[in-house]
Design an enzyme around this catalytic site. Structure first.
Site, short mmCIF file in Angstrom:
data_model
loop_
_atom_site.label_atom_id
_atom_site.label_comp_id
_atom_site.label_asym_id
_atom_site.label_seq_id
_atom_site.Cartn_x
_atom_site.Cartn_y
_atom_site.Cartn_z
N CYS A 134 2.40 -9.56 13.95
CA CYS A 134 3.69 -8.85 13.94
C CYS A 134 4.85 -9.82 13.74
O CYS A 134 5.96 -9.38 13.50
CB CYS A 134 3.94 -8.15 15.27
SG CYS A 134 2.75 -6.93 15.70
N HIS A 153 0.85 -1.20 0.00
CA HIS A 153 0.00 0.00 0.00
C HIS A 153 0.88 1.25 0.00
O HIS A 153 2.11 1.16 -0.07
CB HIS A 153 -1.03 -0.03 1.13
CG HIS A 153 -0.46 -0.08 2.52
ND1 HIS A 153 0.42 0.86 3.01
CD2 HIS A 153 -0.66 -0.95 3.54
CE1 HIS A 153 0.72 0.58 4.26
NE2 HIS A 153 0.09 -0.54 4.60
N CYS A 185 -1.90 -6.89 21.65
CA CYS A 185 -0.81 -6.39 20.82
C CYS A 185 -1.09 -4.93 20.46
O CYS A 185 -2.19 -4.61 20.00
CB CYS A 185 -0.72 -7.24 19.55
SG CYS A 185 0.10 -6.39 18.20
N LYS A 226 -4.20 5.59 10.98
CA LYS A 226 -3.25 4.68 10.36
C LYS A 226 -3.94 3.92 9.23
O LYS A 226 -5.09 3.50 9.36
CB LYS A 226 -2.73 3.68 11.41
CG LYS A 226 -1.63 2.80 10.88
CD LYS A 226 -1.14 1.85 11.96
CE LYS A 226 -0.12 0.94 11.52
NZ LYS A 226 0.33 0.12 10.74
N HIS A 268 3.97 1.38 2.30
CA HIS A 268 5.18 0.68 1.84
C HIS A 268 5.84 1.44 0.69
O HIS A 268 7.05 1.61 0.65
CB HIS A 268 4.83 -0.73 1.35
CG HIS A 268 4.10 -1.55 2.36
ND1 HIS A 268 2.84 -2.04 2.12
CD2 HIS A 268 4.43 -1.94 3.61
CE1 HIS A 268 2.44 -2.71 3.18
NE2 HIS A 268 3.38 -2.67 4.10
N HIS A 285 -1.91 -4.83 16.48
CA HIS A 285 -3.08 -5.53 15.93
C HIS A 285 -4.30 -5.57 16.85
O HIS A 285 -5.36 -6.04 16.44
CB HIS A 285 -2.69 -6.96 15.54
CG HIS A 285 -1.74 -6.99 14.37
ND1 HIS A 285 -0.37 -6.94 14.54
CD2 HIS A 285 -1.96 -7.01 13.05
CE1 HIS A 285 0.20 -6.96 13.35
NE2 HIS A 285 -0.74 -6.99 12.44
N CYS A 299 2.69 -12.52 18.86
CA CYS A 299 1.64 -11.99 17.97
C CYS A 299 1.95 -12.47 16.56
O CYS A 299 3.00 -12.12 16.01
CB CYS A 299 1.59 -10.46 18.02
SG CYS A 299 0.50 -9.81 16.72
N LYS A 349 -6.38 -2.16 6.56
CA LYS A 349 -7.45 -2.83 5.81
C LYS A 349 -8.77 -2.75 6.55
O LYS A 349 -9.81 -2.49 5.96
CB LYS A 349 -7.07 -4.30 5.61
CG LYS A 349 -6.40 -4.55 4.29
CD LYS A 349 -6.39 -6.05 4.03
CE LYS A 349 -5.38 -6.37 2.95
NZ LYS A 349 -4.86 -7.72 3.07
N1 MSP Z 1 9.84 -7.38 7.33
C1 MSP Z 1 9.86 -6.36 8.32
C2 MSP Z 1 11.11 -5.51 8.23
C3 MSP Z 1 12.40 -6.25 8.30
S1 MSP Z 1 13.74 -5.20 7.91
C4 MSP Z 1 15.09 -6.14 8.18
C5 MSP Z 1 8.64 -5.45 8.16
N2 MSP Z 1 7.98 -5.53 7.00
S2 MSP Z 1 6.65 -4.72 6.64
O1 MSP Z 1 6.32 -5.11 5.29
O2 MSP Z 1 5.66 -4.94 7.63
O3 MSP Z 1 6.99 -3.20 6.72
C6 MSP Z 1 8.02 -2.66 5.97
C7 MSP Z 1 8.09 -1.18 6.13
O4 MSP Z 1 6.89 -0.55 5.71
C8 MSP Z 1 8.37 -0.69 7.55
O5 MSP Z 1 9.41 0.27 7.52
C9 MSP Z 1 7.09 -0.01 7.94
O6 MSP Z 1 7.32 1.06 8.80
C10 MSP Z 1 6.60 0.49 6.60
N3 MSP Z 1 5.18 0.78 6.66
C11 MSP Z 1 4.13 -0.08 6.81
N4 MSP Z 1 2.97 0.65 6.90
C12 MSP Z 1 3.26 1.97 6.80
C13 MSP Z 1 2.52 3.16 6.76
N5 MSP Z 1 1.21 3.20 6.87
N6 MSP Z 1 3.22 4.33 6.58
C14 MSP Z 1 4.59 4.37 6.39
N7 MSP Z 1 5.29 3.26 6.43
C15 MSP Z 1 4.67 2.05 6.70
O7 MSP Z 1 8.33 -4.72 9.07
#
Ligand code: MSP
Length: 475
Positions: free
Chosen positions: A130, A18, A144, A298, A21, A147, A127, A301
């Site tokens: 997470c 999304h 958590c 935040k 990411h 979540h 969790c 979904k």
């Molecule tokens: N796999 C772990 C990270 C391991 S790094 C060695 C992880 N993955 S994740 O897919 O859940 O998240 C990846 C990144 O996306 C994180 O930096 C997280 O902060 C970022 N984001 C997820 N949702 C977000 C927002 N709504 N806004 C900004 N960044 C967000 O965590």
């Protein structure tokens, strides 16, 4: 030549990416491109975090083949990155037995040699969302904090890592900026956490709960838990643990890990402790960005406020998405994105601002100049690069849009369209000056809007007005 190594977190490939990411990766891309523009030998790493129970569950539910499933999701990531012009040099994935696993195993062995791995009984609150164990004090109303679900009580025999041993060394290194944490608020947050002390952490899981994980050296019943797997991607990608370690020798220590605030503890406490134990240099800095919210909440979904980057790309183009990320979200805080705020910013600053300015100047130039005026070979952008060094990406974008505003004002004040009819020579001089200044703006746009940077420079050099607006207005 100065080198610069920048990384994104590796993403869980269990859902469509999304805007949150896409934000992390695009922010990294903008920073990486600014360093390339500044002539640095830049290496940009991204990837996916694949050895997790969560993914396995989804795959099993879908009745699919694990590696095919992962490969497909990886392609989705790469497709999106292509659409967003993400200029990564390598995409690492942790299920890659050839390139990633040797690094994770080499790291484990080093920690063990240092005497920092031991076996013990583990009781924890896990969790699944997470993929993390929590302690009672981390929970909010026994749930958590991410979540809002009650974590599972798990008791098992695991290997532990002596994280506690490194608390004070890490604290010193963060305090004296040997390991810099941006922004200051996050630095203080992690220092407060270190003040409370770190507990040793579980470093392995029974193979039965994560069957696709990396086996613990010398114990086939256990697999390496996320820390010594996912975090190691930053060095395994460079060849750590393999024969081909030229990249590791050249680019490590990383100049910048970019992460979201939710994974600060992993990166600013656990990762440095592992590196210290293994005798490897620490990364130089970590940028901790905020989360993207939508309508103040935040993106999630369940709330139904998730914004799909593809939908925005389809409607407005990838440059518009990059523009919004660069300028309208402060990397140091949470930033809000709604469809309305996106459209307003687009119309005001791309359709009007940049788009309108470019076509006005290029139309005048095509009409009155025989060819493109002389453009200086290079320009001094040191002021601009300094803003990027402070990681103030939104201010770097402001800097460019201030120049766009100033050039707009200059047209209004000098009125070249009128002057050229009265005094042709003077009119042409004004237009030439405007074109040279527009070229400079096109150059500055390179990290933020890579496509517009190329299109605009080409139009200017060919002395052509755009056939259609660069950014069509949206109603
Ligand atoms: N796999 C772990 C990270 C391991 S790094 C060695 C992880 N993955 S994740 O897919 O859940 O998240 C990846 C990144 O996306 C994180 O930096 C997280 O902060 C970022 N984001 C997820 N949702 C977000 C927002 N709504 N806004 C900004 N960044 C967000 O965590």
């Amino acid at each position: 030549m100065k080198s610069f190594y920048i990384t994104t977190p590796i993403f869980y490939p269990n859902a469509k990416l999304h805007m949150g990411h896409a934000y992390t990766t695009t922010l990294c891309d903008i920073i990486a491109r600014s360093h390339r523009l500044n002539g640095e030998d830049t290496y940009f790493l991204t990837g996916s975090d694949e050895n997790t129970g969560k993914i396995l569950k989804t795959v099993e539910e879908n009745g699919q083949d694990v590696s095919e499933y992962l490969a497909g999701l990886r392609e989705n990531f790469k497709d999106l990155y292509k659409r967003l012009d993400i200029s990564y040099d390598q995409f690492i994935f942790t299920s890659d037995k050839e390139n990633h696993w040797p690094g994770a195993i080499a790291m484990w062995n080093k920690l063990q040699e240092a005497g920092d791995i031991y076996k013990s009984k583990y009781e924890g609150l896990y969790c699944t969302g997470c993929e993390t164990f929590y302690t009672e004090k981390d929970l909010v109303d026994n749930k958590c904090p991410v979540h809002q679900t009650v974590p599972e009580k798990i008791e098992e025999e695991n290997y532990f890592f002596r994280l506690s041993k490194y608390t004070s060394v890490i604290k010193d290194k963060i305090t004296n900026n040997e390991l810099r944490i941006f922004p200051e608020t996050r630095k203080n947050e992690i220092l407060a956490l270190l003040d409370r002390g770190l507990e040793d952490i579980s470093f392995s899981r029974p193979k039965k709960s994560v069957p696709h994980g990396i086996p613990v050296p010398g114990d086939s019943d256990q697999v390496i838990y996320v820390w010594c797997d996912a975090l190691v991607n930053y060095i395994s990608a460079l060849g750590f643990g393999r024969k081909e370690d030229n990249l590791f020798n050249k680019f490590w220590p990383a100049d910048l890990h970019v992460i979201g605030k939710d994974i600060l503890r992993f990166h600013a406490a656990i990762w440095p402790a592992m590196l210290l134990s293994a005798g490897i240099d620490l990364p130089k800095s970590i940028l901790v960005h905020g989360l993207i919210t939508s309508g103040g909440q935040k993106m999630s979904k369940t709330l139904g406020n998730v914004i799909d980057p593809d939908m925005l790309i389809e409607e407005y183009g990838s440059e518009a998405v990059r523009y919004y990320i660069a300028r309208h979200i402060t990397p140091f805080e949470d930033g809000d994105l709604t469809l309305e705020s996106f459209k307003d910013a687009y119309n005001a600053n791309l359709a009007n601002g940049l788009g309108n300015l470019s076509s006005r100047i290029l139309t005048l130039s095509q009409k009155y100049l025989d060819k493109c005026p002389e453009i200086p070979e290079s320009e001094d952008f040191s002021e601009y690069f300094k803003i990027y060094e402070r990681l103030e990406v939104n201010k770097a974008a402001d800097y460019v849009w201030e120049k766009i505003g100033a050039l707009d004002k200059m047209i209004q004040e000098t009125e070249p369209f009128k002057v050229v009819k009265i005094d042709e020579k003077k009119g042409k001089e004004i237009i030439s000056d405007l074109v040279v200044r527009l070229y400079s703006i096109a150059r500055l746009l390179n990290p933020i809007l890579p496509k517009t940077n190329i299109i605009l420079k080409k139009l200017i050099k060919e002395n052509k007005a755009p056939e259609a607006p660069l950014f069509a207005r949206k109603d």
